[in-house]
Design a protein around this motif. Structure first.
Motif, PDB file in Angstrom:
ATOM      1  N   ARG A 213      25.027  14.238  55.069  1.00  0.00           N
ATOM      2  CA  ARG A 213      24.013  14.618  53.551  1.00  0.00           C
ATOM      3  C   ARG A 213      23.569  13.327  52.779  1.00  0.00           C
ATOM      4  O   ARG A 213      22.989  13.258  52.160  1.00  0.00           O
ATOM      5  N   THR A 214      24.474  12.792  53.199  1.00  0.00           N
ATOM      6  CA  THR A 214      23.657  10.948  52.916  1.00  0.00           C
ATOM      7  C   THR A 214      22.427  11.038  53.744  1.00  0.00           C
ATOM      8  O   THR A 214      21.401  10.128  53.056  1.00  0.00           O
ATOM      9  N   SER A 215      22.538  10.480  54.921  1.00  0.00           N
ATOM     10  CA  SER A 215      20.788  11.252  55.474  1.00  0.00           C
ATOM     11  C   SER A 215      19.190  11.718  54.387  1.00  0.00           C
ATOM     12  O   SER A 215      18.708  10.487  54.654  1.00  0.00           O
ATOM     13  N   LEU A 216      19.981  12.285  54.499  1.00  0.00           N
ATOM     14  CA  LEU A 216      18.513  13.200  53.968  1.00  0.00           C
ATOM     15  C   LEU A 216      18.582  12.929  52.492  1.00  0.00           C
ATOM     16  O   LEU A 216      17.317  12.759  51.746  1.00  0.00           O
ATOM     17  N   THR A 217      19.815  12.562  52.067  1.00  0.00           N
ATOM     18  CA  THR A 217      19.618  11.904  50.892  1.00  0.00           C
ATOM     19  C   THR A 217      18.749  10.406  50.066  1.00  0.00           C
ATOM     20  O   THR A 217      17.410  10.229  49.551  1.00  0.00           O
ATOM     21  N   LYS A 218      19.539   9.877  51.827  1.00  0.00           N
ATOM     22  CA  LYS A 218      18.197   8.545  51.818  1.00  0.00           C
ATOM     23  C   LYS A 218      16.473   8.519  51.958  1.00  0.00           C
ATOM     24  O   LYS A 218      15.737   8.282  52.205  1.00  0.00           O
ATOM     25  N   ARG A 219      16.352   9.430  53.033  1.00  0.00           N
ATOM     26  CA  ARG A 219      15.069  10.202  53.183  1.00  0.00           C
ATOM     27  C   ARG A 219      14.416  10.505  52.669  1.00  0.00           C
ATOM     28  O   ARG A 219      13.023  10.502  52.608  1.00  0.00           O
ATOM     29  N   PHE A 220      15.040  11.557  51.209  1.00  0.00           N
ATOM     30  CA  PHE A 220      13.767  11.662  50.349  1.00  0.00           C
ATOM     31  C   PHE A 220      13.859  10.668  49.712  1.00  0.00           C
ATOM     32  O   PHE A 220      12.341  10.715  49.257  1.00  0.00           O
ATOM     33  N   CYS A 221      14.329   9.769  49.658  1.00  0.00           N
ATOM     34  CA  CYS A 221      14.159   8.371  48.307  1.00  0.00           C
ATOM     35  C   CYS A 221      13.119   7.817  49.018  1.00  0.00           C
ATOM     36  O   CYS A 221      12.574   6.662  48.635  1.00  0.00           O
ATOM     37  N   GLN A 222      13.285   7.746  50.997  1.00  0.00           N
ATOM     38  CA  GLN A 222      12.266   6.847  51.035  1.00  0.00           C
ATOM     39  C   GLN A 222      10.509   7.195  51.092  1.00  0.00           C
ATOM     40  O   GLN A 222      10.075   6.782  50.648  1.00  0.00           O
ATOM     41  N   ILE A 223      11.328   9.164  51.299  1.00  0.00           N
ATOM     42  CA  ILE A 223       8.978   9.602  51.190  1.00  0.00           C
ATOM     43  C   ILE A 223       8.834   9.340  49.792  1.00  0.00           C
ATOM     44  O   ILE A 223       7.428   8.806  50.371  1.00  0.00           O
ATOM     45  N   VAL A 224       9.221   9.392  48.499  1.00  0.00           N
ATOM     46  CA  VAL A 224       9.218   9.359  47.099  1.00  0.00           C
ATOM     47  C   VAL A 224       8.967   7.891  47.705  1.00  0.00           C
ATOM     48  O   VAL A 224       7.645   7.466  46.847  1.00  0.00           O
ATOM     49  N   GLU A 225       9.199   6.715  47.726  1.00  0.00           N
ATOM     50  CA  GLU A 225       8.847   5.144  47.523  1.00  0.00           C
ATOM     51  C   GLU A 225       7.638   5.216  47.936  1.00  0.00           C
ATOM     52  O   GLU A 225       7.035   4.589  47.775  1.00  0.00           O
ATOM     53  N   GLU A 226       7.989   5.921  49.448  1.00  0.00           N
ATOM     54  CA  GLU A 226       6.018   5.056  50.506  1.00  0.00           C
ATOM     55  C   GLU A 226       5.198   5.953  49.326  1.00  0.00           C
ATOM     56  O   GLU A 226       3.874   6.102  49.878  1.00  0.00           O
ATOM     57  N   ALA A 227       4.903   6.740  49.051  1.00  0.00           N
ATOM     58  CA  ALA A 227       4.014   7.794  48.052  1.00  0.00           C
ATOM     59  C   ALA A 227       3.634   6.867  46.678  1.00  0.00           C
ATOM     60  O   ALA A 227       2.847   7.396  45.753  1.00  0.00           O
ATOM     61  N   GLY A 228       4.564   5.859  46.482  1.00  0.00           N
ATOM     62  CA  GLY A 228       4.720   4.994  45.434  1.00  0.00           C
ATOM     63  C   GLY A 228       5.211   4.953  44.153  1.00  0.00           C
ATOM     64  O   GLY A 228       4.862   4.271  42.647  1.00  0.00           O
ATOM     65  N   TYR A 229       6.195   6.181  43.961  1.00  0.00           N
ATOM     66  CA  TYR A 229       6.729   6.636  43.195  1.00  0.00           C
ATOM     67  C   TYR A 229       8.570   6.219  43.872  1.00  0.00           C
ATOM     68  O   TYR A 229       8.682   5.709  44.106  1.00  0.00           O
ATOM     69  N   LYS A 230       9.451   6.249  41.872  1.00  0.00           N
ATOM     70  CA  LYS A 230      10.987   5.665  42.195  1.00  0.00           C
ATOM     71  C   LYS A 230      11.672   6.737  42.096  1.00  0.00           C
ATOM     72  O   LYS A 230      10.971   7.356  41.155  1.00  0.00           O
ATOM     73  N   PRO A 231      12.699   6.746  43.312  1.00  0.00           N
ATOM     74  CA  PRO A 231      13.543   7.719  43.361  1.00  0.00           C
ATOM     75  C   PRO A 231      14.469   7.696  42.633  1.00  0.00           C
ATOM     76  O   PRO A 231      15.140   5.722  42.625  1.00  0.00           O
ATOM     77  N   ILE A 232      15.237   8.018  42.133  1.00  0.00           N
ATOM     78  CA  ILE A 232      17.048   8.241  42.379  1.00  0.00           C
ATOM     79  C   ILE A 232      17.413   9.408  42.536  1.00  0.00           C
ATOM     80  O   ILE A 232      16.805  10.181  42.417  1.00  0.00           O
ATOM     81  N   ILE A 233      18.785   9.369  42.212  1.00  0.00           N
ATOM     82  CA  ILE A 233      19.361  10.082  42.565  1.00  0.00           C
ATOM     83  C   ILE A 233      21.260  10.929  41.781  1.00  0.00           C
ATOM     84  O   ILE A 233      21.298   9.914  41.182  1.00  0.00           O
ATOM     85  N   TYR A 234      20.626  11.670  41.485  1.00  0.00           N
ATOM     86  CA  TYR A 234      21.758  12.586  40.419  1.00  0.00           C
ATOM     87  C   TYR A 234      22.588  13.040  41.126  1.00  0.00           C
ATOM     88  O   TYR A 234      22.591  14.068  42.038  1.00  0.00           O
ATOM     89  N   HIS A 235      24.364  12.993  40.625  1.00  0.00           N
ATOM     90  CA  HIS A 235      25.078  13.885  41.294  1.00  0.00           C
ATOM     91  C   HIS A 235      26.031  13.212  39.965  1.00  0.00           C
ATOM     92  O   HIS A 235      25.798  12.604  39.437  1.00  0.00           O
ATOM     93  N   ASN A 236      27.568  14.497  40.108  1.00  0.00           N
ATOM     94  CA  ASN A 236      28.439  14.616  39.542  1.00  0.00           C
ATOM     95  C   ASN A 236      29.820  13.281  40.427  1.00  0.00           C
ATOM     96  O   ASN A 236      29.162  12.954  41.858  1.00  0.00           O
ATOM     97  N   VAL A 237      31.004  13.348  39.995  1.00  0.00           N
ATOM     98  CA  VAL A 237      32.187  12.610  40.073  1.00  0.00           C
ATOM     99  C   VAL A 237      32.219  12.358  41.865  1.00  0.00           C
ATOM    100  O   VAL A 237      32.396  11.610  42.578  1.00  0.00           O
ATOM    101  N   GLU A 238      32.861  13.805  41.853  1.00  0.00           N
ATOM    102  CA  GLU A 238      32.511  14.150  43.539  1.00  0.00           C
ATOM    103  C   GLU A 238      31.904  13.840  44.185  1.00  0.00           C
ATOM    104  O   GLU A 238      32.339  13.886  45.667  1.00  0.00           O
ATOM    105  N   MET A 239      30.388  14.321  44.286  1.00  0.00           N
ATOM    106  CA  MET A 239      29.542  14.203  45.222  1.00  0.00           C
ATOM    107  C   MET A 239      29.837  12.752  44.965  1.00  0.00           C
ATOM    108  O   MET A 239      29.894  12.075  46.391  1.00  0.00           O
TER     109      MET A 239
END
Length: 265
Positions: A213-239
């Motif tokens: 799950r961590t690896s996939l989350t990180k990969r999404f952020c990397q792809i978004v960054e490579e396209a010139g956008y700023k990524p952030i991650i939405y999660h709750n306390v348990e996650m």
């Protein structure tokens, strides 16, 4: 032998008195704390300040706080709750928080002019979601209208996607869909990766390991960054505490889903 017996009886008596004293003190503490805090969770958090304490289903979780991670500087004394129920965060008399909303088709047709007049400064629109059972991507039918309406009203706009991706191909599909939908739109806020477990235990993302799950989350952020956008991650306390490894995601800003006054995390 008589001296030994006498010493032993005195030690036993002292130990019993100590136990009784500790018991009385502990009960007094429970009474004192219970008079201030409502709910067992809040009480347990006072007893275990070095753990994240939260419920998942019917069980309590105690997760040691990793002091090597970046720590927030949140001070509840700076929180101001207006009569309307809205929250402000202040530095002295200066309001340093910003008012925002997130929307999807469930909000129906939105009067963005009225939203702006209500003081909303930013808004995140749902682009799409992936079914937690089928894995099918479903676009939000109100996304473009909401983006254009917000921008026209002077509101800074961003986008989010509800993910249930279970492999890198699906992560790339989600990221590329978001960026394709944003091509002709003005985006001043980040692109948000919404990582959630589902209430249905058979939900596809629920079956992943923390590492996956961590690896996939990180990969999404990397792809978004490579396209010139700023990524952030939405999660709750348990996650954040148990289902992703936040130490691997330190470089990305977080959007914490939390619904109590104390902003506990």
């Amino acid at each position: 032998s008589e001296v030994d017996e006498l010493v032993a009886s005195k030690v036993a008596f002292a130990e019993e008195e100590t136990r009784a004293s500790v018991d009385r003190e502990y009960r007094a503490q429970i009474r004192e704390v219970a008079s201030v805090y409502s709910g067992m969770t809040n009480y347990l958090r006072t007893l275990y300040p070095d753990d994240l304490v939260f419920t998942e289903g019917s069980r309590y979780n105690f997760v040691p706080i990793n002091k090597e991670l970046k720590m927030n500087e949140y001070d509840v004394a700076n929180l101001n709750i207006l009569e309307s129920g809205e929250y402000q965060y202040r530095n002295g008399e200066e309001v340093i928080s910003h008012k925002g909303i997130d929307v999807s088709k469930f909000q129906g047709k939105i009067d963005w002019k009225a939203v702006a007049e209500d003081g909303v400064e930013f808004a995140f629109m749902r682009v799409a979601y992936r079914g937690y059972g089928t894995g099918k991507m479903v676009e939000d039918t109100t996304f473009e209208d909401n983006m254009k309406g917000a921008v026209a009203a002077g509101i800074h706009a961003g986008a989010y996607i509800y993910s249930q991706a279970i492999n890198e191909d699906e992560i790339r599909e989600e990221a590329e869909l978001v960026m394709k939908k944003l091509e002709a739109l003005s985006v001043k806020c980040p692109i948000v990766f919404d990582v959630e477990k589902t209430a249905d235990a058979s939900g596809r993302m629920n079956q992943l390991s923390v590492e996956e799950r961590t690896s996939l989350t990180k990969r999404f952020c990397q792809i978004v960054e490579e396209a010139g956008y700023k990524p952030i991650i939405y999660h709750n306390v348990e996650m954040g505490a148990m289902l992703i490894d936040v130490s691997e995601l330190e470089e990305y800003d977080k959007w914490l889903a939390y619904y109590n006054d104390d902003m506990y995390y």
